[in-house]
Design a protein around this motif. Sequence first.
Motif, PDB file in Angstrom:
ATOM      1  N   GLY A 125       0.778  -1.225   0.000  1.00  0.00           N
ATOM      2  CA  GLY A 125       0.000   0.000   0.000  1.00  0.00           C
ATOM      3  C   GLY A 125       0.812   1.279   0.000  1.00  0.00           C
ATOM      4  O   GLY A 125       0.249   2.380   0.014  1.00  0.00           O
ATOM      5  N   SER A 126       2.147   1.161  -0.038  1.00  0.00           N
ATOM      6  CA  SER A 126       2.998   2.348   0.026  1.00  0.00           C
ATOM      7  C   SER A 126       3.014   3.137  -1.275  1.00  0.00           C
ATOM      8  O   SER A 126       2.853   2.582  -2.363  1.00  0.00           O
ATOM      9  N   LEU A 127       3.261   4.432  -1.120  1.00  0.00           N
ATOM     10  CA  LEU A 127       3.471   5.336  -2.245  1.00  0.00           C
ATOM     11  C   LEU A 127       4.903   5.851  -2.177  1.00  0.00           C
ATOM     12  O   LEU A 127       5.396   6.200  -1.101  1.00  0.00           O
ATOM     13  N   ARG A 128       5.571   5.919  -3.310  1.00  0.00           N
ATOM     14  CA  ARG A 128       6.933   6.459  -3.355  1.00  0.00           C
ATOM     15  C   ARG A 128       6.887   7.971  -3.537  1.00  0.00           C
ATOM     16  O   ARG A 128       6.157   8.482  -4.378  1.00  0.00           O
ATOM     17  N   ARG A 129       7.677   8.690  -2.740  1.00  0.00           N
ATOM     18  CA  ARG A 129       7.794  10.131  -2.874  1.00  0.00           C
ATOM     19  C   ARG A 129       9.247  10.552  -2.623  1.00  0.00           C
ATOM     20  O   ARG A 129       9.966   9.905  -1.866  1.00  0.00           O
ATOM     21  N   ASP A 130       9.647  11.653  -3.244  1.00  0.00           N
ATOM     22  CA  ASP A 130      10.994  12.202  -3.080  1.00  0.00           C
ATOM     23  C   ASP A 130      11.012  13.055  -1.809  1.00  0.00           C
ATOM     24  O   ASP A 130      10.273  14.045  -1.708  1.00  0.00           O
ATOM     25  N   TYR A 131      11.834  12.677  -0.854  1.00  0.00           N
ATOM     26  CA  TYR A 131      11.877  13.400   0.419  1.00  0.00           C
ATOM     27  C   TYR A 131      12.257  14.866   0.224  1.00  0.00           C
ATOM     28  O   TYR A 131      11.866  15.735   1.007  1.00  0.00           O
ATOM     29  N   ARG A 132      13.007  15.149  -0.851  1.00  0.00           N
ATOM     30  CA  ARG A 132      13.462  16.520  -1.080  1.00  0.00           C
ATOM     31  C   ARG A 132      12.341  17.451  -1.525  1.00  0.00           C
ATOM     32  O   ARG A 132      12.485  18.675  -1.469  1.00  0.00           O
ATOM     33  N   LEU A 133      11.217  16.870  -1.947  1.00  0.00           N
ATOM     34  CA  LEU A 133      10.109  17.667  -2.467  1.00  0.00           C
ATOM     35  C   LEU A 133       8.888  17.636  -1.554  1.00  0.00           C
ATOM     36  O   LEU A 133       7.777  17.910  -1.990  1.00  0.00           O
ATOM     37  N   VAL A 134       9.096  17.314  -0.298  1.00  0.00           N
ATOM     38  CA  VAL A 134       7.966  17.168   0.625  1.00  0.00           C
ATOM     39  C   VAL A 134       7.116  18.432   0.689  1.00  0.00           C
ATOM     40  O   VAL A 134       5.883  18.363   0.840  1.00  0.00           O
ATOM     41  N   GLN A 135       7.728  19.612   0.535  1.00  0.00           N
ATOM     42  CA  GLN A 135       6.948  20.843   0.584  1.00  0.00           C
ATOM     43  C   GLN A 135       5.978  20.950  -0.592  1.00  0.00           C
ATOM     44  O   GLN A 135       4.963  21.645  -0.495  1.00  0.00           O
ATOM     45  N   ASP A 136       6.293  20.242  -1.685  1.00  0.00           N
ATOM     46  CA  ASP A 136       5.433  20.275  -2.875  1.00  0.00           C
ATOM     47  C   ASP A 136       4.296  19.270  -2.800  1.00  0.00           C
ATOM     48  O   ASP A 136       3.166  19.580  -3.166  1.00  0.00           O
ATOM     49  N   TRP A 137       4.597  18.053  -2.315  1.00  0.00           N
ATOM     50  CA  TRP A 137       3.570  17.000  -2.342  1.00  0.00           C
ATOM     51  C   TRP A 137       2.875  16.790  -0.999  1.00  0.00           C
ATOM     52  O   TRP A 137       1.855  16.094  -0.926  1.00  0.00           O
ATOM     53  N   GLY A 138       3.386  17.392   0.044  1.00  0.00           N
ATOM     54  CA  GLY A 138       2.815  17.145   1.363  1.00  0.00           C
ATOM     55  C   GLY A 138       1.329  17.460   1.458  1.00  0.00           C
ATOM     56  O   GLY A 138       0.557  16.718   2.079  1.00  0.00           O
ATOM     57  N   SER A 139       0.910  18.548   0.810  1.00  0.00           N
ATOM     58  CA  SER A 139      -0.503  18.952   0.906  1.00  0.00           C
ATOM     59  C   SER A 139      -1.444  17.959   0.250  1.00  0.00           C
ATOM     60  O   SER A 139      -2.657  18.004   0.490  1.00  0.00           O
ATOM     61  N   ASP A 140      -0.908  17.057  -0.572  1.00  0.00           N
ATOM     62  CA  ASP A 140      -1.757  16.033  -1.194  1.00  0.00           C
ATOM     63  C   ASP A 140      -2.415  15.137  -0.151  1.00  0.00           C
ATOM     64  O   ASP A 140      -3.426  14.470  -0.449  1.00  0.00           O
TER      65      ASP A 140
END
Length: 273
Positions: free
Chosen positions: A42-57
């Motif tokens: 159930g995990s989703l992959r995300r770039d830790y360096r871009l957390v400010q961009d995708w966090g609000s999702d």
Amino acid sequence: MPSLLEISPDKLARLIGTPKCPVLIDVRTDEDFDADPRLIPGSLRRDYRLVQDWGSDFAGRSAVIVCLRGKKLSHGVAAWLRHMGIPADVLEGGFEAWSEAAYPAVPVSAMPKHQASGHTLWVTRARPKIDRIACPWLIRRFVDPNAVFLFVAPAEVEAVADRFDATPFDIDAPIQWSHRGDRCTFDVMVQAFGLETEPMLRLATIVRGADTSRLDLASEAAGLLAVSLGLSRMYADDHEQLQAGMLLYDAFYRWCRDATDETHNWPSPKKGV
């Protein structure tokens, strides 16, 4: 013992596959991920360096962050999410601890590619009964929580898959995701996605018995068949039926995992009798 900002692999394993599971976000570096290209179910992959961009999702949800060892990357991402008002914990020990505990992990090589919008896209025959509800449940609970399913006329499944770049499943054709021998599509997915735990294999037997008219495989298969046929009569809209079916399979999975030894008698025996 995990800190107040961490969750243990044991506790997370109890949440995975349930409707109340938090969103699981894998932030391992590409190098660490390539060394073991599997995901906690159930995990989703995300770039830790871009957390400010995708966090609000993930606003309005809680999250568990996974890095390799549960150190700086996951703690940093979790702190950013909490700053954004999103409750976030870190998986204690990270992916390494999960793997060492021998919990299931989904090989990315078995997953269909994601669409540009980030979800996997699947297509199958309209008017689902058993396999075509069980498989979407499995995918959304353990593979891709954002998966999209298209239900179309049987003769159009392969053409729709081609035109819309979707993954076909459970059709009478030589495709990856369909029946193999005496196994139904649900069996095939459980194996390919590395989800062969004891509860899941128990559920797979029930699904196979109901889907292939071998009700002798499990005493619960007849009940699943009856409820599945009842749902198909209750709902004219396939997506509404899928939503109702999600609850059905949630219940069957929890029974397979937690309640197979429990009995229910009525009326209760009187004391002293």
